[in-house]
Design a protein around this motif. Structure first.
Motif, PDB file in Angstrom:
ATOM      1  N   GLY A   5      51.298  33.673  44.326  1.00 20.57           N
ATOM      2  CA  GLY A   5      50.336  32.635  43.999  1.00 20.57           C
ATOM      3  C   GLY A   5      50.980  31.286  43.755  1.00 20.57           C
ATOM      4  N   LEU A   6      50.298  30.452  42.971  1.00 20.56           N
ATOM      5  CA  LEU A   6      50.731  29.070  42.758  1.00 20.56           C
ATOM      6  C   LEU A   6      51.498  28.854  41.465  1.00 20.56           C
ATOM      7  N   PHE A   7      51.320  29.722  40.495  1.00 17.68           N
ATOM      8  CA  PHE A   7      51.807  29.428  39.149  1.00 17.68           C
ATOM      9  C   PHE A   7      52.772  30.518  38.678  1.00 17.68           C
ATOM     10  N   TRP A   8      53.940  30.057  38.145  1.00 13.55           N
ATOM     11  CA  TRP A   8      54.990  30.970  37.734  1.00 13.55           C
ATOM     12  C   TRP A   8      55.535  30.549  36.373  1.00 13.55           C
ATOM     13  N   ARG A   9      56.000  31.524  35.622  1.00 16.04           N
ATOM     14  CA  ARG A   9      56.574  31.271  34.305  1.00 16.04           C
ATOM     15  C   ARG A   9      57.743  30.292  34.417  1.00 16.04           C
ATOM     16  N   GLY A  10      57.761  29.289  33.525  1.00  9.15           N
ATOM     17  CA  GLY A  10      58.824  28.294  33.528  1.00  9.15           C
ATOM     18  C   GLY A  10      58.588  27.138  34.476  1.00  9.15           C
ATOM     19  N   GLN A  11      57.483  27.184  35.229  1.00 15.13           N
ATOM     20  CA  GLN A  11      57.150  26.114  36.162  1.00 15.13           C
ATOM     21  C   GLN A  11      56.738  24.865  35.390  1.00 15.13           C
ATOM     22  N   ASP A  12      56.956  23.705  35.976  1.00 15.88           N
ATOM     23  CA  ASP A  12      56.608  22.436  35.340  1.00 15.88           C
ATOM     24  C   ASP A  12      55.123  22.381  34.974  1.00 15.88           C
ATOM     25  N   GLY A  13      54.261  22.752  35.920  1.00 18.71           N
ATOM     26  CA  GLY A  13      52.834  22.844  35.620  1.00 18.71           C
ATOM     27  C   GLY A  13      52.019  21.613  35.961  1.00 18.71           C
ATOM     28  N   ARG A  14      52.662  20.465  36.192  1.00 19.53           N
ATOM     29  CA  ARG A  14      51.904  19.268  36.538  1.00 19.53           C
ATOM     30  C   ARG A  14      51.426  19.350  37.987  1.00 19.53           C
ATOM     31  N   LEU A  15      50.192  18.905  38.223  1.00 19.66           N
ATOM     32  CA  LEU A  15      49.611  18.951  39.563  1.00 19.66           C
ATOM     33  C   LEU A  15      50.025  17.714  40.339  1.00 19.66           C
ATOM     34  N   THR A  16      51.263  17.740  40.789  1.00 21.57           N
ATOM     35  CA  THR A  16      51.815  16.653  41.590  1.00 21.57           C
ATOM     36  C   THR A  16      52.472  17.252  42.834  1.00 21.57           C
ATOM     37  N   GLY A  17      52.716  16.381  43.829  1.00 20.71           N
ATOM     38  CA  GLY A  17      53.462  16.810  45.009  1.00 20.71           C
ATOM     39  C   GLY A  17      52.825  17.985  45.718  1.00 20.71           C
ATOM     40  N   TRP A  18      53.665  18.963  46.090  1.00 21.20           N
ATOM     41  CA  TRP A  18      53.196  20.100  46.878  1.00 21.20           C
ATOM     42  C   TRP A  18      52.137  20.917  46.147  1.00 21.20           C
ATOM     43  N   LEU A  19      52.263  21.063  44.809  1.00 21.86           N
ATOM     44  CA  LEU A  19      51.291  21.855  44.058  1.00 21.86           C
ATOM     45  C   LEU A  19      49.935  21.167  44.040  1.00 21.86           C
ATOM     46  N   LYS A  20      49.937  19.860  43.844  1.00 20.85           N
ATOM     47  CA  LYS A  20      48.698  19.090  43.884  1.00 20.85           C
ATOM     48  C   LYS A  20      48.028  19.226  45.245  1.00 20.85           C
ATOM     49  N   ALA A  21      48.804  19.165  46.319  1.00 21.77           N
ATOM     50  CA  ALA A  21      48.240  19.248  47.667  1.00 21.77           C
ATOM     51  C   ALA A  21      47.559  20.595  47.897  1.00 21.77           C
ATOM     52  N   ARG A  22      48.171  21.660  47.437  1.00 18.74           N
ATOM     53  CA  ARG A  22      47.584  22.993  47.632  1.00 18.74           C
ATOM     54  C   ARG A  22      46.313  23.160  46.810  1.00 18.74           C
ATOM     55  N   VAL A  23      46.387  22.813  45.519  1.00 24.32           N
ATOM     56  CA  VAL A  23      45.221  22.964  44.642  1.00 24.32           C
ATOM     57  C   VAL A  23      44.073  22.079  45.115  1.00 24.32           C
ATOM     58  N   GLU A  24      44.377  20.862  45.528  1.00 19.13           N
ATOM     59  CA  GLU A  24      43.343  19.939  45.979  1.00 19.13           C
ATOM     60  C   GLU A  24      42.587  20.494  47.176  1.00 19.13           C
ATOM     61  N   ARG A  25      43.300  21.053  48.132  1.00 16.14           N
ATOM     62  CA  ARG A  25      42.631  21.608  49.315  1.00 16.14           C
ATOM     63  C   ARG A  25      41.687  22.744  48.936  1.00 16.14           C
ATOM     64  N   LEU A  26      42.110  23.580  48.014  1.00 18.06           N
ATOM     65  CA  LEU A  26      41.249  24.680  47.573  1.00 18.06           C
ATOM     66  C   LEU A  26      40.020  24.156  46.839  1.00 18.06           C
TER      67      LEU A  26
END
Length: 249
Positions: free
Chosen positions: A66-87
C-alpha cells in the motif's frame, strides 16, 4: 454491486489483519465511492497501477504493497501526493493487505507461489508463522527447482547453491524474507526460496549446505492479490481484473 462496507467486512474476515504485527496499516487506506462494481488487483499501489485501474473503470484497487508504512514521513507531497490525489479525485478506493496477504493458507502469496511451483506446505516456520515448508515432491534436485522457478516466474533466480544435496524439504517465503533463512534451515529445509538476497545469505548457504534462491520480490508476490480479489469478486458478484505493472525487482 457491493457496498464499500461489505467489501471491507469480507476482507477483514478473510484475512484477519488483527492477528499480525505489521509494518503499516492493513485494510482501507484511501476511501472512495461507497458502491463497488469492479475491483482491480495488483502488487503495489504505484501511480502506474492507479492510472491503469482508473482507465479500467475500477471502483477499488486491492494491493499487497500500500501507500503508508511505519516510519514514513507522512506528508502528502511529491509521489505520495500524486498517488493519493488520483485516487481521491476519481473516487477509487484503495485496499492494501501486507502480511495478512502473505500468510493466508489458500489465497496468500506463499500459498499461491507454492501452487505455481507444485509445492504444498505441511508446516510453517519463522516469525508470525509466515514461512511455508513442505516436501520437495518432483523438485528433488536443485537443477529441477531452479528450472521450475525460471519457467514459472519467467526469470532466472539468483542462486547460492549450498552443497548440492538431494532436496527432500523446500521452504519458501515471498518478498523480502531473506532474514528467514536461518529459521528455514532450523525447520529442516534443504532449499529456501524468497524474493531477495543480502550479503549474509551466501555465506550461510556455503556453511550449512542449504541452497538459497532469490527469485524476485515482485515476481514472488504477484499471485496473492489477484487470488484474493478473484475470491472477493466471485463471492460478492463483482467484476475483477488483475493488472501487472512490470517490475525488475
Amino acid at each position: 454491486m457491493a457496498t464499500r462496507a461489505e467489501v471491507e467486512g469480507f476482507l477483514q474476515q478473510l484475512l484477519t489483519p488483527e492477528r499480525f504485527k505489521d509494518y503499516g496499516p492493513n485494510g482501507l487506506q484511501v476511501e472512495g465511492r461507497g458502491e463497488i462494481r469492479k475491483v482491480v488487483s495488483g502488487v503495489t499501489a504505484s501511480l502506474a497501477l492507479i492510472n491503469a485501474a482508473i482507465e479500467a473503470e475500477a471502483d477499488m484497487v486491492l494491493v499487497h504493497h500500500g501507500l503508508f508504512w511505519r516510519g514514513q514521513d507522512g506528508r502528502l507531497t511529491g509521489w505520495l501526493k500524486a498517488r493519493v490525489e488520483r485516487l481521491m479525485v476519481t473516487g477509487v478506493n484503495l485496499f492494501a493487505y501486507h502480511l495478512p496477504l502473505d500468510a493466508h493458507p489458500l489465497f496468500g502469496n506463499n500459498a499461491r507461489l507454492g501452487a505455481e511451483l507444485g509445492l504444498e506446505a505441511d508446516a510453517r516456520f519463522g516469525e508470525q508463522d509466515l514461512g511455508f515448508i513442505g516436501p520437495a515432491g518432483g523438485l528433488a534436485s536443485l537443477s529441477a527447482l531452479q528450472a521450475s522457478v525460471q519457467h514459472r516466474l519467467q526469470r532466472a533466480p539468483v542462486l547460492a547453491p549450498g552443497d548440492g544435496r538431494p532436496l527432500r524439504r523446500i521452504a519458501w517465503c515471498t518478498g523480502g524474507a531473506q532474514g528467514y533463512f536461518e529459521a528455514a534451515i532450523a525447520a529442516g529445509a534443504d532449499a529456501f526460496l524468497t524474493g531477495e538476497i543480502s550479503e549474509p545469505q551466501a555465506h550461510l548457504a556455503r556453511e550449512t549446505g542449504v541452497a538459497f534462491l532469490a527469485c524476485g520480490h515482485h515476481a514472488t508476490e504477484r499471485y496473492g492479490a489477484p487470488a484474493v480479489a478473484a475470491h472477493l469478486a466471485a463471492s460478492l458478484g463483482l467484476a475483477h481484473q488483475f493488472i501487472e505493472i512490470d517490475n525488475p525487482a
